[in-house]
Design a protein around this motif. Sequence first.
Motif, PDB file in Angstrom:
ATOM      1  N   TYR A  34      19.221  73.800  60.077  1.00  0.00           N
ATOM      2  CA  TYR A  34      19.463  74.295  61.435  1.00  0.00           C
ATOM      3  C   TYR A  34      18.175  74.861  62.028  1.00  0.00           C
ATOM      4  N   PHE A 102      12.688  63.411  61.306  1.00  0.00           N
ATOM      5  CA  PHE A 102      14.143  63.487  61.197  1.00  0.00           C
ATOM      6  C   PHE A 102      14.634  62.307  60.367  1.00  0.00           C
ATOM      7  N   GLY A 113      21.621  58.445  65.035  1.00  0.00           N
ATOM      8  CA  GLY A 113      21.545  59.893  65.124  1.00  0.00           C
ATOM      9  C   GLY A 113      20.406  60.403  64.261  1.00  0.00           C
ATOM     10  N   TYR A 114      19.958  61.606  64.550  1.00  0.00           N
ATOM     11  CA  TYR A 114      18.810  62.178  63.844  1.00  0.00           C
ATOM     12  C   TYR A 114      19.175  63.563  63.323  1.00  0.00           C
ATOM     13  N   THR A 115      18.745  63.852  62.116  1.00  0.00           N
ATOM     14  CA  THR A 115      19.124  65.111  61.487  1.00  0.00           C
ATOM     15  C   THR A 115      18.018  65.585  60.550  1.00  0.00           C
ATOM     16  N   ARG A 116      17.965  66.902  60.357  1.00  0.00           N
ATOM     17  CA  ARG A 116      17.089  67.492  59.334  1.00  0.00           C
ATOM     18  C   ARG A 116      17.887  67.828  58.078  1.00  0.00           C
ATOM     19  N   ASP A 117      19.172  67.591  58.112  1.00  0.00           N
ATOM     20  CA  ASP A 117      20.041  67.911  56.982  1.00  0.00           C
ATOM     21  C   ASP A 117      19.999  66.778  55.964  1.00  0.00           C
ATOM     22  N   THR A 130      25.852  60.935  54.741  1.00  0.00           N
ATOM     23  CA  THR A 130      25.762  62.364  54.999  1.00  0.00           C
ATOM     24  C   THR A 130      27.044  63.043  54.535  1.00  0.00           C
ATOM     25  N   PRO A 186      21.665  68.062  71.088  1.00  0.00           N
ATOM     26  CA  PRO A 186      22.465  68.387  69.901  1.00  0.00           C
ATOM     27  C   PRO A 186      23.899  67.901  70.058  1.00  0.00           C
ATOM     28  N   GLN A 189      27.471  68.897  64.002  1.00  0.00           N
ATOM     29  CA  GLN A 189      27.407  68.276  62.677  1.00  0.00           C
ATOM     30  C   GLN A 189      25.961  68.042  62.246  1.00  0.00           C
ATOM     31  N   ASN A 190      25.048  68.917  62.699  1.00  0.00           N
ATOM     32  CA  ASN A 190      23.624  68.845  62.358  1.00  0.00           C
ATOM     33  C   ASN A 190      22.954  67.597  62.897  1.00  0.00           C
ATOM     34  N   LEU A 191      23.506  66.983  63.934  1.00  0.00           N
ATOM     35  CA  LEU A 191      22.985  65.722  64.459  1.00  0.00           C
ATOM     36  C   LEU A 191      22.391  65.913  65.851  1.00  0.00           C
TER      37      LEU A 191
END
Length: 260
Positions: A34, A102, A113-117, A130, A186, A189-191
């Motif tokens: 986050y 990402f 979609g892009y995420t750091r998770d 994911t 944003p 869902q961290n996306l």
Amino acid sequence: MINSLWISKTGMEAQQTQLDVISHNLANVSTTGYKRANAVFEDLIYQNLRQVGADTTEQSQLPTGLHLGLGVRTVATSRSYTQGSLQQSTNALDVAIQGNGFFQVNMPDGSIGYTRDGTFQLDSQGRVVTANGLTVANGITIPPTAQSITISAAGAVTVVLPNNPTPQPVGNLALATFINPAGLEPKGQNLFTETAASGQPQNGTPGTNGMGQVSQGFLETSNVNVVQELVTMIQTQRAYEMNSKAIQTSDQMLQKLAQL
């Protein structure tokens, strides 16, 4: 006098928005990857009652003007993409990004979609997904007989199969960077998703072209600083109280005026 009521009202609304943003940051203090947000404000238009620089005589001008502001409003919530600390994990599919970039995942509508998770898992078909079941963009599938999984700093995924000591490649974790990551939208869902403000994604291999490297067995924690958020919360509370007090004072002055 009526202006002060409206101005203070806009101030209270702005501080309420600030508190909403702070509350969201604190709620996600333990959310993997986050990035904290903060509210951005601007002053509203001014009543120009006396124009600065206006001529007072043929040889002189006003050195100052008379401008009365009409309050404040929230214009944006900017997001800080500073690096979160890395926390070690026992899951071989947990991956953290050290630096920019990402992970890319396939959204249900077919977009990216892009995420750091990097909390990745396997689904029933052996695909890397994911925590919400979205597959990674490159479609990495782990054989059911794999004895170990290795992810290099460059994102190369290899597995060791029975009776074969040589690691076998099964795919690559690609990263994407943006000219303006603050422009990403944003989605929960961290996306995040691409927007016109973020610019188009620059895809590449981790560790190249300014992209960060990936670390297997680690997760990136939230970059929210609890102490900083609590201090900002106290400041927000005091500012809200002062705006409320200004409304009370304006009301008392109007009552006094009505009694004359």
